[in-house]
Structures are given as structure tokens and as C-alpha cells.
Design a protein around this motif. Structure first.
Motif, PDB file in Angstrom:
ATOM      1  N   PRO A   1      32.622  46.199  33.353  1.00 26.14           N
ATOM      2  CA  PRO A   1      32.706  46.613  35.047  1.00 26.14           C
ATOM      3  C   PRO A   1      32.536  44.696  35.107  1.00 26.14           C
ATOM      4  O   PRO A   1      31.359  44.032  34.728  1.00 26.14           O
ATOM      5  CB  PRO A   1      31.058  47.605  35.350  1.00 26.14           C
ATOM      6  N   ILE A   2      33.138  44.746  35.715  1.00 29.49           N
ATOM      7  CA  ILE A   2      33.480  43.255  36.702  1.00 29.49           C
ATOM      8  C   ILE A   2      32.639  43.044  37.806  1.00 29.49           C
ATOM      9  O   ILE A   2      33.193  44.233  38.614  1.00 29.49           O
ATOM     10  CB  ILE A   2      34.721  42.694  35.725  1.00 29.49           C
ATOM     11  N   ARG A   3      31.823  42.853  37.687  1.00 31.57           N
ATOM     12  CA  ARG A   3      31.342  41.749  39.199  1.00 31.57           C
ATOM     13  C   ARG A   3      31.798  40.439  39.878  1.00 31.57           C
ATOM     14  O   ARG A   3      30.910  39.648  39.229  1.00 31.57           O
ATOM     15  CB  ARG A   3      29.905  42.958  39.820  1.00 31.57           C
ATOM     16  N   THR A   4      32.728  41.079  40.736  1.00 32.08           N
ATOM     17  CA  THR A   4      33.144  39.787  41.451  1.00 32.08           C
ATOM     18  C   THR A   4      32.882  38.504  42.814  1.00 32.08           C
ATOM     19  O   THR A   4      32.495  40.012  43.202  1.00 32.08           O
ATOM     20  CB  THR A   4      34.450  39.224  40.490  1.00 32.08           C
ATOM     21  N   ARG A   5      33.301  37.896  42.675  1.00 31.44           N
ATOM     22  CA  ARG A   5      33.481  37.788  44.184  1.00 31.44           C
ATOM     23  C   ARG A   5      34.581  36.387  44.621  1.00 31.44           C
ATOM     24  O   ARG A   5      35.297  36.553  44.026  1.00 31.44           O
ATOM     25  CB  ARG A   5      32.452  37.032  44.762  1.00 31.44           C
ATOM     26  N   PHE A   6      35.189  37.158  46.043  1.00 29.83           N
ATOM     27  CA  PHE A   6      36.234  35.996  46.142  1.00 29.83           C
ATOM     28  C   PHE A   6      35.554  35.146  47.743  1.00 29.83           C
ATOM     29  O   PHE A   6      34.825  36.013  48.454  1.00 29.83           O
ATOM     30  CB  PHE A   6      37.427  36.564  46.690  1.00 29.83           C
TER      31      PHE A   6
ATOM     32  N   ASN B   1      24.613  38.963  41.918  1.00 28.36           N
ATOM     33  CA  ASN B   1      24.459  39.586  40.723  1.00 28.36           C
ATOM     34  C   ASN B   1      26.194  39.853  40.312  1.00 28.36           C
ATOM     35  O   ASN B   1      25.961  40.388  39.441  1.00 28.36           O
ATOM     36  CB  ASN B   1      24.481  40.902  40.540  1.00 28.36           C
ATOM     37  N   ILE B   2      26.259  38.588  40.528  1.00 30.33           N
ATOM     38  CA  ILE B   2      28.074  38.335  39.606  1.00 30.33           C
ATOM     39  C   ILE B   2      27.895  37.713  38.258  1.00 30.33           C
ATOM     40  O   ILE B   2      27.233  37.033  37.527  1.00 30.33           O
ATOM     41  CB  ILE B   2      28.616  36.568  40.759  1.00 30.33           C
TER      42      ILE B   2
END
Length: 476
Positions: free
Chosen positions: A7-12, A197-198
Motif C-alpha cells: 500500500p502506497i501512501r503518497t501526497r500531492f 507517514n508518506i
């Protein structure tokens, strides 16, 4: 290589100093897809620490662009401007640990250093003058610099570009907090990604030089950095870096030009990412197939012709609710009322093959929704001549007597006039087009009549007949 399904936890994390541009929108899409494809989370963060350039209008422009594209965030938006206490807390910790220090160098001294480096053909960098300063000068508000390691190197495996390694000797002691107490980008982004937590940072490759600096800050805080994926820039049709001079670079300007959100999503996904030779992808397919590792590390070229082709596809075969919603928006902006003409579903069914954008569709469809004040001069002069009077009147009488206003019946009525008067189709088709549309362009004549409706059709033929009569009288 096997696909990574963690599971990827990413951000813009855009800066609100302008609109949401195409490059930013593609980055947001890749982040969104990476999270959705792995059952992870997509976080939206507004990096508004630049107090002079950040505006509420720009924040809204970003949110509007994201909403139009349907890139929904699982968390956020979070604002850096609301996290100042947290940044100062970490700076104090780094100062206490000796991993940061106060720098009192004047702008003049720093500018002189830069000029000397440039003259020597070297990369400008801070010389560490205050790194081990024993006595601070009075009356000077210092900046805070990170004490970068002097030896070794920083290496990381970029999910797009592969292995990257940079010597610490090439990195200077970057400023992490300005004299006014505001954090710099390279520092704030580390604390944000750590706190949120990215585990995968996806961003433009113009940030590659920042990444080793940020990794060193992570290590100073004794935490493992996230993974990184740096996507390439986008070039214009002409091969130059995409910029304002190429026209529409704001996402919302593409809406104004008549593009559909699904078409933009499909097109942006294909700017640097591919799955075999497939060109058309639903959002569900993109989520199923996307892997950041499949993004090409070479720059992508924006192809307006391909975007137009995709947009026409979605006009014809895309989500009807989306097409309807966007079309209503364009009708409103054009000052037209949808209730004054055919249903939008019927309009799209007829016009979608003839146009590439919603703006074209609306402008070509004006005569179906509002009356025109005058005929296009050349078309009327050529086709609304006295010789056209008899065919138009013959057809008008047939149309008035039709029990049903259906395409097949309308085509049969036109054909019956052609057969009875023994004329070529052009002798009635072109005068009828000009009578109905005000000019010589329209869909197939039976479908034009169908969209126009009985009442408006008869009224416009009557108007054309009156025009022809006046013209004949003027010739006598």
C-alpha cells in the motif's frame, strides 16, 4: 520486475502561487493512481510557506482543478502555514543536537561567494563560514543552516530513474529556517512527509537535486526516508519545455476550451506512462494497471492532436452524465439555455462526430437554441435565390403535414420533394441548410430537421421564403 503491491501512501503538495498547471496535474494523477492501485492513501497538502506569493485565490484554483479532474484526496488539504510550531520544534532539536547552526552571513557576503564561484566556473555553494562560529555578532537575525555531512555520499533507488548517488562534498549547508522564522521548502517537506507517514514521494524531476539534501535531514532525525519517484518534465508540441507561451497550461483553461475530465485524465496518464499499445483507458483500468515504475524517465511531448482525438472519443462514448454536466456548464458560459432546444443527449448523438471539443459543439449548435439575426451573406446570396422558393415551399407543406417528427419520416419528406420536382438533392439541401442554420453548415439534413423541431423548422422556412420573395421583388 514484479509489481510492488505494498500500500502506497503518497501526497500531492502544490505551492499556491498560481493555477494548477498541466505538469502538476499529471503529478497529482500519478500520486492518486499509485495510492488507488495499491489500496493506499492519497494526501493533499498545500505548501504555503511562501507568504508573499501564496494566495487564497491560488489555493482555490488548485482545489477547483483537482475537483474537476476527480482526483479526490483521502486526507487533507493540510496547510504548511498551520504547522509553524512543529517546524520550530524540530529546528530547536537539530540545534540542540549540533545538527544545525545559526548563520549570520550577510546577503552581501553570500552574493560575493556566489559571484566568485561563477567566475571560477564552479557551482555556487555556502563555504561553511559560520559552521563552527564561536561568538555570534550582535544585532543580526540569523538564519538556521543544516549541518550537512562532509564525507560519504547519498544514494537512493528512484522508482522512475533508477539508482542515483551524490557525494556529500557536492552539497552545502542549506538554510532550513529563514531569519523571519519561516521554514524553507527542503526542510518543511521532510517534516511534513515524516509526520504524514508518506512512504513514496512522487514529484517532478526538477526536484532531484533536492532529494539528497532531504535524505540527509531524515538521517539526522534518525528516521528512514520514504522512497522517491521523479517524473520527467512535459514538453510542448514544439519540443520546448511546456510554458505559458504554448497556450493552455492551466488545467481549468482546458475546461474552458471544451475538454472533458475523463479525456484529460486519460491523456495525462499517457504522458510518460504506457501499457503496451493501448491508448484509451477508463479510470478503473488505470487504477488496475498503473505502476510508478512503468513511467518513462524521458521527457514527454504534449500532443494537442492526440488530446483532441481522445476528447472526441469521450464525447461519443464516454460517461453520459459527465458529458451532460460539462455541456450544461458550457451552455451557461455561452449564454444559451438548454431548455430552448433539443435534449443534450440528442444533440451529442448528432454532433459528436463533427466536433472535437464542447466549445465547438456549443458554437455549431447555437441555431438549435436561439434565433439568428441575419443570414451569412455569401451563403444567402448563393442559395436563397428565387429558384429555391418552390422546393422550399413544397417541402414546408410536407413537413407541416407529418404525423411524427422522426428522422426517417423527415428524410422521406425531403426525398419526396426531390422526386416530385425532379431536382438534384443540392437544390433543396443547401437552401434548407441556410434557411435553418443561417449559414451553409449543418449535420445531415434529416438530423438537422429532427434537432430543429417542427415549430422552429416551419418558422425558419417561412422566414427564408419571405427573404426569397423580397429578393425576387427587388429584381423586378
Amino acid at each position: 520486475m514484479a509489481r510492488d503491491t505494498r500500500p502506497i501512501r503518497t501526497r500531492f503538495a502544490p505551492s499556491p502561487t498560481g493555477f494548477l498547471h498541466i505538469g502538476g496535474a499529471r503529478t497529482a494523477l500519478f500520486c492518486w493512481l499509485a495510492a488507488r492501485a495499491t489500496g493506499g492513501q492519497f494526501v493533499l497538502r498545500i505548501e504555503d510557506t511562501d507568504r508573499q506569493r501564496s494566495t487564497a485565490e491560488s489555493v482555490q484554483a488548485i482545489l477547483d482543478g483537482m475537483a474537476w479532474l476527480g482526483l479526490d484526496a483521502d486526507e487533507g488539504p493540510f496547510y504548511q502555514s498551520e504547522r509553524m510550531d512543529r517546524y520550530r520544534e524540530v529546528v530547536d532539536r537539530l540545534l540542540d543536537n549540533g545538527q544545525a547552526y545559526r548563520c549570520y552571513c550577510s546577503k552581501e557576503r553570500l552574493e560575493k561567494l556566489r559571484e566568485q564561484a561563477m567566475d571560477a566556473g564552479e557551482k555556487p555553494r555556502y563555504d561553511g563560514h559560520c559552521r563552527n562560529l564561536e561568538q555570534a555578532p550582535e544585532g543580526v537575525e540569523p538564519v538556521i543552516r543544516f549541518r550537512n555531512p562532509l564525507e560519504g555520499s547519498v544514494a537512493f533507488d528512484d522508482r522512475v530513474r533508477g539508482r542515483i548517488e551524490v557525494s556529500n562534498a557536492e552539497l552545502d549547508d542549506l538554510v532550513i529556517m529563514r531569519a523571519d522564522g519561516s521554514p524553507t521548502y527542503n526542510f518543511a517537506v521532510v517534516i511534513d512527509d515524516l509526520d504524514m507517514n508518506i512512504n513514496l514521494v512522487i514529484r517532478g524531476d526538477d526536484h532531484i537535486n533536492n532529494t539528497p539534501r532531504q535524505i540527509n535531514i531524515y538521517r539526522a532525525l534518525d528516521v528512514e526516508p520514504p522512497e522517491f519517484g521523479h517524473v520527467p518534465m512535459i514538453l510542448g508540441d514544439d519540443g520546448a519545455r511546456l510554458s505559458k507561451r504554448h497556450g493552455a497550461v492551466s488545467v481549468m483553461s482546458y475546461r474552458e476550451q471544451g475538454y472533458l475530465p475523463d479525456a484529460m485524465i486519460n491523456y495525462l496518464a499517457r504522458l510518460g506512462w504506457s501499457h503496451g499499445d493501448q491508448e484509451i483507458f477508463s479510470r478503473e483500468e488505470l487504477i488496475e494497471l498503473f505502476d510508478i515504475a512503468d513511467v518513462n524517465h524521458k521527457a514527454s511531448r504534449f500532443d494537442t492532436a492526440k488530446l483532441n482525438w481522445l476528447n472526441q472519443h469521450y464525447l461519443r462514448e464516454g460517461n453520459h452524465d459527465e458529458v451532460h454536466s460539462e455541456l450544461v456548464w458550457h451552455f451557461q458560459h455561452a449564454g444559451l439555455h438548454t431548455e430552448n432546444g433539443p435534449s443534450l443527449a440528442d444533440l451529442v448523438a448528432v454532433q459528436a462526430e463533427r466536433v472535437e471539443t464542447l466549445v465547438e459543439l456549443v458554437e455549431r449548435s447555437r441555431p438549435f437554441y436561439e434565433d439568428f439575426s441575419e443570414y451569412e451573406h455569401t451563403a444567402a446570396k448563393k442559395h436563397l435565390r428565387p429558384v429555391a422558393g418552390e422546393p422550399l415551399e413544397n417541402l414546408r407543406n410536407r413537413l407541416a403535414g407529418l404525423a411524427h417528427w422522426r428522422v426517417d419520416d423527415l428524410q422521406a419528406a425531403v426525398q419526396a420533394t426531390v422526386d416530385e420536382l425532379e431536382i438534384g438533392f443540392g437544390k433543396i439541401g443547401m437552401p434548407l441548410r441556410v434557411a435553418l442554420m443561417g449559414h451553409g453548415e449543418s449535420p445531415a439534413i434529416d438530423k438537422t430537421l429532427w434537432l430543429m423541431g417542427r415549430e422552429r423548422t416551419l418558422a425558419r422556412i417561412d422566414r427564408a421564403l419571405a427573404h426569397i420573395a423580397d429578393r425576387a421583388a427587388a429584381q423586378d
